[in-house]
Design an enzyme around this catalytic site. Structure first.
Site, PDB file in Angstrom:
ATOM      1  N   ASP A 197      -8.336  -4.721   3.811  1.00  0.00           N
ATOM      2  CA  ASP A 197      -8.406  -3.112   3.747  1.00  0.00           C
ATOM      3  C   ASP A 197      -7.698  -2.808   2.396  1.00  0.00           C
ATOM      4  OD1 ASP A 197      -7.190  -1.280   4.744  1.00  0.00           O
ATOM      5  OD2 ASP A 197      -5.344  -1.910   4.118  1.00  0.00           O
TER       6      ASP A 197
ATOM      7  N   ASP B 284      -5.883  -0.153   0.184  1.00  0.00           N
ATOM      8  CA  ASP B 284      -4.652   0.147  -0.312  1.00  0.00           C
ATOM      9  C   ASP B 284      -3.307  -0.786   0.865  1.00  0.00           C
ATOM     10  OD1 ASP B 284      -5.280   2.325  -1.144  1.00  0.00           O
ATOM     11  OD2 ASP B 284      -5.481   3.759   0.726  1.00  0.00           O
TER      12      ASP B 284
END
Length: 194
Positions: free
Chosen positions: A11, A13
């Protein structure tokens, strides 16, 4: 040639860069964790393939454009390359939660894009590293092994889902991406199959 059991999907952020409840809306607001950039480079140098799967609903909400997102990703790839690493593919979803798309995590569409872009038959045995339950759920749908980091929204995720840290859980929990990579590469050096 890429292999699913040598693939780590991240992922963005909260894992690679600081997250914000106000969204990351500009290149100036995109602030990488230096330890994460180094961790990605370490994975690359050890022969692992690294890809990124990121929901970017700020585009649907009108907070920033696809061109701004491209600037952020160009900066990410440049920093990783400077550190001696490589990101094989970045898959992103521009849709909002109500758009009913198949790419927005927890749906597995972004991971399917990565699988196809890297010419893999499947992702079973790959690692999915995130800071939210939806990251792990997207990985589950594709047979990935689960890693939750405490950085970003990770602590909040653990407060809501304490079962992720239970002894019987199949989720590995680390303070940050660097901690996971040190464990993964250290495990490899000891001759244990991760």
């Amino acid at each position: 040639m890429h292999s699913p059991d040598r693939l780590v999907i991240l992922d963005r952020d909260g894992v690679i860069n600081r997250d914000s409840d106000e969204y990351i809306k500009s290149l100036a607001e995109w602030i990488p964790y230096p330890s994460a950039i180094q961790a990605i480079a370490r994975l690359s140098q050890a022969g692992w393939t690294v890809a990124v799967a990121t929901n970017q609903s700020g585009i649907a909400r009108g907070y920033y454009t696809e061109a701004t997102l491209a600037e952020m990703h160009a900066r990410l790839c440049h920093l990783v390359a400077e550190a001696g690493g490589n990101i094989a593919h970045i898959a992103w979803c521009p849709h909002g939660p109500d758009d009913r798309c198949h790419c927005r995590k927890p749906h597995p569409g972004l991971l399917a894009q990565i699988r196809d872009a890297l010419h893999l038959g499947e992702l079973s045995g790959s690692w999915m590293v995130g800071d939210s339950l939806r990251d792990l759920q997207a990985g589950d749908a594709m047979g990935c092994r689960r890693v939750l980091v405490r950085s970003g929204k990770g602590e909040r995720t653990l407060e809501k889902h304490a079962e992720l840290e239970a002894p019987e859980s199949d989720t590995l929990v680390f303070d940050d991406l660097a901690g996971f990579v040190s464990w993964l590469l250290g495990d490899e050096k000891r001759g244990n199959k991760a």
